[in-house]
Write an enzyme that holds these catalytic residues in place. Structure first.
Site, mmCIF file in Angstrom:
data_model
loop_
_atom_site.group_PDB
_atom_site.id
_atom_site.type_symbol
_atom_site.label_atom_id
_atom_site.label_comp_id
_atom_site.label_asym_id
_atom_site.label_seq_id
_atom_site.Cartn_x
_atom_site.Cartn_y
_atom_site.Cartn_z
ATOM 1 N N THR A 100 0.874 -1.184 0.000
ATOM 2 C CA THR A 100 0.000 0.000 0.000
ATOM 3 C C THR A 100 0.903 1.223 0.000
ATOM 4 O OG1 THR A 100 -1.770 -1.143 1.166
ATOM 5 C CG2 THR A 100 -1.772 1.257 1.278
ATOM 6 N N LYS A 175 -7.637 1.516 -2.369
ATOM 7 C CA LYS A 175 -7.106 1.067 -1.074
ATOM 8 C C LYS A 175 -7.101 2.223 -0.073
ATOM 9 C CE LYS A 175 -5.257 -1.375 2.153
ATOM 10 N NZ LYS A 175 -4.020 -2.132 2.197
ATOM 11 N N LYS A 243 1.063 4.675 8.462
ATOM 12 C CA LYS A 243 1.667 4.902 7.142
ATOM 13 C C LYS A 243 0.575 5.063 6.093
ATOM 14 C CE LYS A 243 2.439 1.597 4.599
ATOM 15 N NZ LYS A 243 1.809 0.902 3.453
#
Length: 301
Positions: A100, A175, A243
């Site tokens: 990701t 995502k 993150k």
């Protein structure tokens, strides 16, 4: 091309990557792995895959290379670095990044890959450690449909819900949407648990009822039972959730889009980090609620 003759490289053997590469091996593909921490490769070798000394070496012997590493700089290093995938790639290699990372960085990398004769897909996943282990991940794919068709059997060995989201970078964008909702569902779950506990209602009963109704969520079904047992081990760590939320907030900044709830979850998880919980599971967010509300949701030792 048959499974045995299709050589698959897999880079990144963390909580997710270890299970995903194992599922490829179990599905009958010839798999070569590389991981920055060599001990993880030894574990993988024990269940029958080949190992390589660098991403470059993985690429040199693969038709398809999958990357599953931590953050945007990590992907750029294993793809574009001097010992990276592009340095060892044959013309026609397909690169699938399942990490990701930033949608913008993905588009830049795909352009560089194309200049080297490498086709790239971004295919981030959702489903956590359980989905990776059981091969039931949701996979969001960006890139050319024709390229996706060629690698569908590989992806189906790792996930059950496979969706083509659009051109390169679209998988990462979807995502990011997923992580916005995961963060807010997580906050909703820990607030509800705190409310129930302080009001004196049985937590298992509350979970049993609410999972069946309109408030149901992945977090409520999978993480709430862990929380009330005091299990804060990572299916997905605070560090990686932070993150992901950083990527979301950076992209939102680029688009001039205010994301009030996402920003709040990001700041609350920062409190978990401040107390040393960076490697705990995201459900450790409950500890912030416990501190803020003077309520004990997790069992006391």
């Amino acid at each position: 091309m048959g499974k045995e003759s299709l050589h698959v490289g897999f880079i990144g053997l963390g909580i997710m990557g270890q299970s995903m590469s194992r599922n490829l091996h179990r599905a009958g593909f010839s798999v070569t792995v590389w991981n920055r921490t060599a001990s993880r490769m030894e574990e993988a070798k024990a269940w029958g895959v080949k190992t390589a000394s660098s991403p470059r070496e993985v690429a040199a012997q693969s038709d398809v290379v999958i990357t599953m590493v931590g953050d945007t700089p990590d992907v750029r290093e294993v793809v574009e670095g001097p010992e990276g995938v592009l340095a060892g790639a044959r013309d026609g290699l397909i690169l699938i990044d399942m990490s990701t990372i930033s949608p913008e960085a993905t588009r830049q990398m795909a352009a560089q890959a194309a200049a080297e004769g490498v086709r790239m897909l971004d295919a981030p996943v959702s489903g956590g450690d359980v989905g990776a282990r059981e091969g039931t991940l949701s996979i969001m794919v960006g890139g050319e449909e024709e390229t996706l068709e060629q690698v569908k059997p590989l992806l189906k060995a790792m996930g059950k819900n496979l969706v083509h989201c659009g051109p390169i970078g679209a998988g990462q964008t979807v995502k990011a949407c997923n992580q916005i909702m995961c963060g807010l569902n997580l906050l909703g779950m820990v607030e509800a648990l705190s409310f129930a506990k302080k009001a004196g209602v049985d937590l298992e009963t509350m979970i049993e009822v609410t999972t069946q109704g309109a408030a149901g969520s992945w977090a409520l079904t999978n993480l709430a039972p862990r929380v009330i047992k005091g299990d804060l081990d990572p299916g997905f760590s605070v560090r990686f959730q932070q993150k992901d939320l950083r990527i979301v907030l950076e992209e939102a900044d680029r688009m001039d889009l205010p994301l009030l709830g996402t920003a709040q979850v990001n700041q609350l998880l920062r409190s978990v980090q401040a107390y040393g919980g960076e490697e705990d599971g995201t459900q450790a967010l409950v500890q912030v609620m416990e501190r803020l509300g003077r309520v004990q949701v997790t069992p006391q030792e």
